[in-house]
Design an enzyme around this catalytic site. Structure first.
Site, PDB file in Angstrom:
ATOM      1  N   ARG A  84       0.895  -1.155   0.000  1.00  0.00           N
ATOM      2  CA  ARG A  84       0.000   0.000   0.000  1.00  0.00           C
ATOM      3  C   ARG A  84       0.931   1.201   0.000  1.00  0.00           C
ATOM      4  O   ARG A  84       1.844   1.283   0.812  1.00  0.00           O
ATOM      5  CB  ARG A  84      -0.899  -0.023   1.224  1.00  0.00           C
ATOM      6  N   ASP A 138     -12.560  -9.221  -0.488  1.00  0.00           N
ATOM      7  CA  ASP A 138     -13.758  -8.545   0.037  1.00  0.00           C
ATOM      8  C   ASP A 138     -14.974  -8.586  -0.892  1.00  0.00           C
ATOM      9  O   ASP A 138     -16.090  -8.344  -0.455  1.00  0.00           O
ATOM     10  CB  ASP A 138     -13.445  -7.079   0.336  1.00  0.00           C
ATOM     11  N   ARG A 173     -22.207 -23.798  23.230  1.00  0.00           N
ATOM     12  CA  ARG A 173     -21.714 -22.418  23.277  1.00  0.00           C
ATOM     13  C   ARG A 173     -22.222 -21.592  22.103  1.00  0.00           C
ATOM     14  O   ARG A 173     -22.550 -22.128  21.046  1.00  0.00           O
ATOM     15  CB  ARG A 173     -20.186 -22.404  23.225  1.00  0.00           C
TER      16      ARG A 173
HETATM   17  N1  LIG Z   1      -7.363   7.520  -4.555  1.00  0.00           N
HETATM   18  C1  LIG Z   1      -6.201   6.961  -4.916  1.00  0.00           C
HETATM   19  N2  LIG Z   1      -5.327   7.623  -5.726  1.00  0.00           N
HETATM   20  C2  LIG Z   1      -4.169   7.058  -6.102  1.00  0.00           C
HETATM   21  N3  LIG Z   1      -3.766   5.847  -5.693  1.00  0.00           N
HETATM   22  C3  LIG Z   1      -4.578   5.144  -4.906  1.00  0.00           C
HETATM   23  C4  LIG Z   1      -5.833   5.645  -4.476  1.00  0.00           C
HETATM   24  N4  LIG Z   1      -6.408   4.722  -3.671  1.00  0.00           N
HETATM   25  C5  LIG Z   1      -5.549   3.703  -3.599  1.00  0.00           C
HETATM   26  N5  LIG Z   1      -4.442   3.940  -4.348  1.00  0.00           N
HETATM   27  C6  LIG Z   1      -3.229   3.120  -4.451  1.00  0.00           C
HETATM   28  O1  LIG Z   1      -3.545   1.745  -4.451  1.00  0.00           O
HETATM   29  C7  LIG Z   1      -2.912   1.113  -3.326  1.00  0.00           C
HETATM   30  C8  LIG Z   1      -3.715  -0.043  -2.883  1.00  0.00           C
HETATM   31  O2  LIG Z   1      -4.992   0.391  -2.452  1.00  0.00           O
HETATM   32  P1  LIG Z   1      -5.703  -0.267  -1.179  1.00  0.00           P
HETATM   33  O3  LIG Z   1      -7.012   0.407  -1.001  1.00  0.00           O
HETATM   34  O4  LIG Z   1      -4.765  -0.234  -0.035  1.00  0.00           O
HETATM   35  O5  LIG Z   1      -5.848  -1.800  -1.554  1.00  0.00           O
HETATM   36  P2  LIG Z   1      -6.783  -2.562  -2.601  1.00  0.00           P
HETATM   37  O6  LIG Z   1      -6.254  -2.343  -3.957  1.00  0.00           O
HETATM   38  O7  LIG Z   1      -6.661  -3.976  -2.161  1.00  0.00           O
HETATM   39  O8  LIG Z   1      -8.174  -1.998  -2.410  1.00  0.00           O
HETATM   40  C9  LIG Z   1      -2.784   2.249  -2.312  1.00  0.00           C
HETATM   41  O9  LIG Z   1      -1.817   1.989  -1.351  1.00  0.00           O
HETATM   42  C10 LIG Z   1      -2.386   3.399  -3.216  1.00  0.00           C
HETATM   43  O10 LIG Z   1      -1.025   3.353  -3.568  1.00  0.00           O
HETATM   44  O1  LIG Z   2      -3.653  -6.397   5.643  1.00  0.00           O
HETATM   45  P1  LIG Z   2      -4.135  -5.069   6.122  1.00  0.00           P
HETATM   46  O2  LIG Z   2      -3.345  -3.958   5.593  1.00  0.00           O
HETATM   47  O3  LIG Z   2      -4.297  -5.082   7.615  1.00  0.00           O
HETATM   48  O4  LIG Z   2      -5.592  -4.835   5.554  1.00  0.00           O
HETATM   49  C1  LIG Z   2      -6.718  -5.505   6.010  1.00  0.00           C
HETATM   50  C2  LIG Z   2      -7.820  -5.304   4.993  1.00  0.00           C
HETATM   51  O5  LIG Z   2      -7.483  -5.893   3.766  1.00  0.00           O
HETATM   52  C3  LIG Z   2      -8.543  -6.700   3.286  1.00  0.00           C
HETATM   53  O6  LIG Z   2      -8.239  -8.039   3.583  1.00  0.00           O
HETATM   54  C4  LIG Z   2      -8.681  -6.534   1.812  1.00  0.00           C
HETATM   55  O7  LIG Z   2      -9.038  -5.220   1.522  1.00  0.00           O
HETATM   56  P2  LIG Z   2      -8.572  -4.546   0.190  1.00  0.00           P
HETATM   57  O8  LIG Z   2      -8.942  -5.477  -0.914  1.00  0.00           O
HETATM   58  O9  LIG Z   2      -9.314  -3.249   0.123  1.00  0.00           O
HETATM   59  O10 LIG Z   2      -7.106  -4.372   0.280  1.00  0.00           O
HETATM   60  C5  LIG Z   2      -9.758  -6.244   4.115  1.00  0.00           C
HETATM   61  O11 LIG Z   2     -10.749  -7.222   4.247  1.00  0.00           O
HETATM   62  C6  LIG Z   2      -9.125  -5.901   5.417  1.00  0.00           C
HETATM   63  O12 LIG Z   2      -9.888  -4.993   6.151  1.00  0.00           O
END
Ligand SMILES: Nc1ncnc2c1ncn2[C@@H]1O[C@H](COP(=O)(O)OP(=O)(O)O)[C@@H](O)[C@H]1O
Ligand SMILES: O=P(O)(O)OC[C@H]1O[C@](O)(COP(=O)(O)O)[C@@H](O)[C@@H]1O
Length: 362
Positions: A84, A138, A173
């Site tokens: 991230r 998710d 339980r």
């Molecule tokens: N609004 C945004 N603008 C630019 N990059 C983003 C934005 N949201 C997420 N990202 C990039 O994508 C990465 C992964 O997003 P995250 O929400 O942590 O996981 P996921 O892709 O599993 O939902 C972030 O750490 C960031 O680098």
């Molecule tokens: O591993 P981390 O950073 O604690 O994130 C936990 C989160 O990632 C997930 O497993 C997946 O979420 P994203 O797909 O948005 O990354 C969520 O269910 C959970 O809340």
């Protein structure tokens, strides 16, 4: 000069990411396209952390996948690593990322809705085609009935619930099992049905603490009071419900003090659910989406995601009847609607859970 695609895994890892990588590299290699893996998501892209995923098979031979891809296709996690990244969220960070892509034929981003948001911004800021593949346990990504990893996570949750139920029945339980899904209760809802739970709690219900506690107390009293024959109560709770599980359990236990021999216990499954070998279903989705993603990128299509069995109107059909291309803008709008409850998909999920209330006893 041979064309080169880059691929990355980003955000929360999910089982099947490695299967998608294996499929993507195979499809590209047979087309004579070299593939570079980006290590650790957008963070690695900004730093130019590329690694070869194809190589010539012997002196002057055809391109083939690096050997490690073969066996890793059946493993959870991601061999490329994931991350991230805060810096990628800034225009300066994305400009660094765009520079790394200048000589490439395309970038495929395998990740969740955050990663796809990043892919959408990057696609608008660089000329290289960017294609997304939905991967997140998710199931909170619009324009795809399922994302890579959801099925495996559900199988893990159901197996965990079965095991917990064995011991719960031995002691009469009540167990509250919390599963991941910070913004989306899909895992809790779906697992509640297949694990034969007695109740399910998820953020989208919009219930307050007092309401939840009263309903759980009634549920346990109804089922485990003296003279009743039921031997376990199982409640699935999504992570997104604000009340922390240990607190919920202790408050419930307090209310049940007078019920002789009846205990409530909590179990947070957490990251356990994100690992493990992907199921057939996740591998199949991964393979078919990866195939479609390579085709799209090599055609020069950009700012899109390939979605699985989507019922969302629009999208461009592909030769695979279960796979469609959707503009990332539409995917992100659908995702926002899924999460704020305005999407018909969320409304249908909530309605369905309400309609089985007689079976799930809350
Ligand atoms: N609004 C945004 N603008 C630019 N990059 C983003 C934005 N949201 C997420 N990202 C990039 O994508 C990465 C992964 O997003 P995250 O929400 O942590 O996981 P996921 O892709 O599993 O939902 C972030 O750490 C960031 O680098
Ligand atoms: O591993 P981390 O950073 O604690 O994130 C936990 C989160 O990632 C997930 O497993 C997946 O979420 P994203 O797909 O948005 O990354 C969520 O269910 C959970 O809340």
């Amino acid at each position: 000069m041979a064309r080169t695609l880059a691929v990355m895994t980003s955000g929360g890892d999910s089982p099947g990411m490695n299967t998608a990588l294996r499929a993507l590299v195979r499809v590209a290699a047979v087309r004579g396209v070299r593939v570079l893996g980006v290590e650790f998501g957008y963070e690695g892209l900004m730093e130019g952390r590329f690694r070869e995923l194809t190589r010539p098979d012997g002196e002057g031979g055809p391109l083939v996948p690096e050997p490690e891809l073969d066996a890793s296709g059946q493993l959870g996690g991601t061999i490329l690593g994931s991350a991230r990244s805060q810096r990628f969220m800034t225009p300066e960070g994305r400009a660094d990322a765009a520079r790394r892509l200048e000589d490439l034929s395309g970038l495929v981003v395998i990740g969740g809705n955050g990663s796809l948001t990043g892919a959408h911004l990057l696609a608008r800021e660089c000329k290289t085609p960017i294609v997304g593949i939905p991967a997140s346990i998710d199931n909170d990504i619009g324009c795809s009935a399922s994302a890579i990893g959801v099925d495996t996570a559900l199988n893990t949750i159901v197996e965990a619930c079965d095991r917990i139920s064995d011991t719960a029945r031995a002691h009469r339980r009540a167990f509250i099992v919390e599963v991941m899904g910070r913004h989306c209760g899909y895992l809790a809802m779906a697992a509640a049905v297949s694990a034969g739970a007695d109740a399910v709690l998820f953020r989208e219900q919009g219930r307050g603490e007092a309401d939840i506690l009263q309903a759980l107390e009634d549920l346990v009293r109804r089922n485990l009071a003296e003279g009743r024959t039921k031997r376990r109560v199982l409640v699935l709770k999504a992570e997104g419900v604000e009340l922390p599980t240990p607190l919920l359990v202790s408050r419930l236990q307090e209310r049940l003090k007078d019920l002789k021999g009846v205990e409530a216990r909590g179990m947070v499954l957490g990251h356990l659910v994100r690992g493990g070998s992907p199921t057939h279903h996740d591998r199949m989705i991964a393979g078919r989406l990866a195939f479609a993603a390579v085709e799209a990128a090599l055609e020069g299509a950009t700012d899109l995601m390939v979605g699985w069995q989507s019922t969302v109107p629009g999208g461009q059909t592909t030769p695979d009847p279960y796979v469609k291309r959707y503009p990332l803008e539409q995917v992100l709008a659908e995702t926002a609607a899924l999460l704020d409850g305005s999407s018909p998909v969320t409304q249908r999920r909530v309605r369905m859970m309400e309609s089985v209330q007689g079976v799930l006893a809350l």
